[in-house]
Design a protein around this motif. Structure first.
Motif, short mmCIF file in Angstrom:
data_model
loop_
_atom_site.label_atom_id
_atom_site.label_comp_id
_atom_site.label_asym_id
_atom_site.label_seq_id
_atom_site.Cartn_x
_atom_site.Cartn_y
_atom_site.Cartn_z
N PRO A 7 0.83 -1.20 0.00
CA PRO A 7 0.00 0.00 0.00
C PRO A 7 0.87 1.26 0.00
CG PRO A 7 -0.06 -1.06 2.14
CD PRO A 7 0.71 -1.96 1.23
N LYS A 8 0.36 2.31 -0.64
CA LYS A 8 1.09 3.57 -0.67
C LYS A 8 1.03 4.20 0.72
CE LYS A 8 1.25 5.84 -5.08
NZ LYS A 8 0.68 6.89 -5.92
N MET A 9 2.19 4.54 1.23
CA MET A 9 2.26 5.27 2.50
C MET A 9 2.71 6.67 2.17
SD MET A 9 1.38 3.12 4.81
CE MET A 9 1.99 3.62 6.38
N LYS A 10 1.99 7.64 2.62
CA LYS A 10 2.33 9.02 2.33
C LYS A 10 2.32 9.79 3.63
CE LYS A 10 1.61 12.70 -0.79
NZ LYS A 10 1.78 12.87 -2.18
N ASN A 11 3.22 10.75 3.72
CA ASN A 11 3.18 11.66 4.85
C ASN A 11 3.65 13.03 4.39
OD1 ASN A 11 5.98 11.72 4.83
ND2 ASN A 11 6.20 10.45 6.63
N GLN A 38 3.13 24.88 9.79
CA GLN A 38 3.36 24.78 8.36
C GLN A 38 2.92 23.41 7.85
OE1 GLN A 38 7.40 25.01 6.97
NE2 GLN A 38 6.76 25.43 4.89
N VAL A 39 3.25 22.36 8.59
CA VAL A 39 2.85 21.00 8.18
C VAL A 39 1.33 20.87 8.25
CG1 VAL A 39 3.03 18.55 8.72
CG2 VAL A 39 5.06 20.00 8.83
N ALA A 40 0.71 21.44 9.28
CA ALA A 40 -0.75 21.39 9.39
C ALA A 40 -1.41 22.09 8.20
CB ALA A 40 -1.21 22.03 10.70
N ALA A 41 -0.85 23.22 7.78
CA ALA A 41 -1.39 23.93 6.61
C ALA A 41 -1.26 23.09 5.35
CB ALA A 41 -0.68 25.27 6.44
N ARG A 42 -0.15 22.38 5.23
CA ARG A 42 0.05 21.52 4.05
C ARG A 42 -0.98 20.40 4.01
NH1 ARG A 42 5.71 19.20 3.54
NH2 ARG A 42 4.90 18.51 1.55
N ILE A 43 -1.22 19.75 5.15
CA ILE A 43 -2.18 18.64 5.11
C ILE A 43 -3.60 19.16 4.89
CG2 ILE A 43 -0.70 17.05 6.39
CD1 ILE A 43 -2.47 17.41 8.83
N CYS A 110 3.64 14.33 9.51
CA CYS A 110 2.32 13.79 9.80
C CYS A 110 2.03 12.67 8.82
CB CYS A 110 1.27 14.89 9.65
SG CYS A 110 1.39 16.18 10.88
N GLY A 111 1.70 11.51 9.34
CA GLY A 111 1.40 10.35 8.53
C GLY A 111 0.06 9.75 8.92
N ASP A 112 -0.18 8.51 8.50
CA ASP A 112 -1.46 7.83 8.74
C ASP A 112 -2.60 8.77 8.35
OD1 ASP A 112 -3.31 5.93 9.47
OD2 ASP A 112 -3.20 6.38 11.61
N LEU A 113 -2.58 9.18 7.08
CA LEU A 113 -3.50 10.21 6.59
C LEU A 113 -4.88 9.66 6.27
CD1 LEU A 113 -0.93 12.00 4.29
CD2 LEU A 113 -1.59 12.64 6.61
N HIS A 114 -5.88 10.48 6.58
CA HIS A 114 -7.28 10.14 6.35
C HIS A 114 -7.94 11.30 5.61
CE1 HIS A 114 -6.84 6.94 9.36
NE2 HIS A 114 -6.20 7.83 10.08
N PRO A 115 -8.95 11.03 4.78
CA PRO A 115 -9.65 12.13 4.10
C PRO A 115 -10.25 13.10 5.12
CG PRO A 115 -10.35 10.00 3.22
CD PRO A 115 -9.49 9.72 4.43
N ASP A 116 -10.25 14.35 4.77
CA ASP A 116 -10.79 15.38 5.66
C ASP A 116 -12.27 15.59 5.36
OD1 ASP A 116 -11.08 17.42 7.49
OD2 ASP A 116 -10.17 18.95 6.22
#
Length: 181
Positions: A7-11, A38-43, A110-116
Motif C-alpha cells: 500500500p502507498k504510504m504518504k506523509n 506549516q505542516v498542518a497547513a500543508r495537510i 504527519c502520517g497515517d493520513l485520512h480524508p478530511d
C-alpha cells in the motif's frame, strides 16, 4: 495475485537545520510550533487529516562522546489537521524526550493520513467552538496563499530564535517555490 501488494504510504513533513545551536527551551518550542503549523497547513491544503505525528530532533555535533545524537519519536492521535492540536502533540513529545541537549535540527511529519471529510468532536470543547477554530485555520490558510506567509504571523514568530518569517520565501532551504506544495 502473485504480485505482493504494497500500500502507498504518504506523509507530509518539514525539517530545518538551525543556523546555530539552540539551548533555550522557549526558542526551540517557538520553532517547533512554526514547523507544526506549516505542516498542518500543508495537510489541510491536501484535504487530509493526520493520525500519527512524528518529531525528529538532532543535537549539535559538538556533543560529548557517548551521548545520544538526537531522537525520533511518534504518537498516534485522533485524526486532525488543527494547528493547535498538532503543535500541542509535537511540544508534548519534545518535552517528554528532551534532556537539555544543544539542538541543531528539528523536523515534524504527519502520517497515517485520512480524508478530511469529518471532524471528531470532543466533550471538552463546545462543537461550535471546534467548528469555528477549523474555519479560522482555513481562513488563515487562504489569506497566506493569496498574500504570502508574512501577511499573517503569530507574535511569537517575531521573538528571538524564531525562523518562520526569515524562511517564508525559502523551499528546502533555497529561494523559490510554494510552501503548500
Amino acid at each position: 495475485i502473485r504480485e505482493q501488494y504494497f500500500p502507498k504510504m504518504k506523509n507530509y513533513g518539514n525539517s530545518q537545520i538551525l543556523t546555530r545551536d539552540y539551548t533555550d527551551q522557549r526558542e526551540i518550542e517557538i520553532v517547533l510550533r512554526e514547523i507544526s503549523e506549516q505542516v498542518a497547513a500543508r495537510i489541510r491544503s491536501h484535504r487530509v487529516q493526520t493520525g500519527c505525528i512524528s518529531l525528529m530532533v538532532n543535537f549539535s555535533k559538538y556533543r560529548l562522546k557517548g551521548k545520544r545524537k538526537g531522537f525520533n519519536v511518534q504518537q498516534k492521535v485522533c485524526p486532525t489537521n488543527d494547528n493547535d492540536a498538532i503543535a500541542a502533540e509535537v511540544l508534548a513529545l519534545f518535552r517528554k524526550n528532551w534532556r537539555g541537549e544543544r539542538v541543531r535540527a528539528l523536523g515534524v511529519s504527519c502520517g497515517d493520513l485520512h480524508p478530511d471529510n469529518y471532524q471528531q468532536l470532543t466533550f471538552f470543547v463546545q462543537p461550535s467552538q471546534q467548528i469555528k477554530k477549523k474555519k479560522i485555520d482555513q481562513t488563515v490558510d487562504q489569506i497566506r496563499q493569496k498574500y504570502g506567509f508574512t501577511s499573517l504571523v503569530k507574535a511569537s514568530s517575531l521573538l528571538h530564535g524564531a525562523t518562520a518569517i526569515k524562511r517564508s520565501s525559502l523551499v528546502g532551504g533555497h529561494n523559490g517555490g510554494n510552501a503548500y506544495d
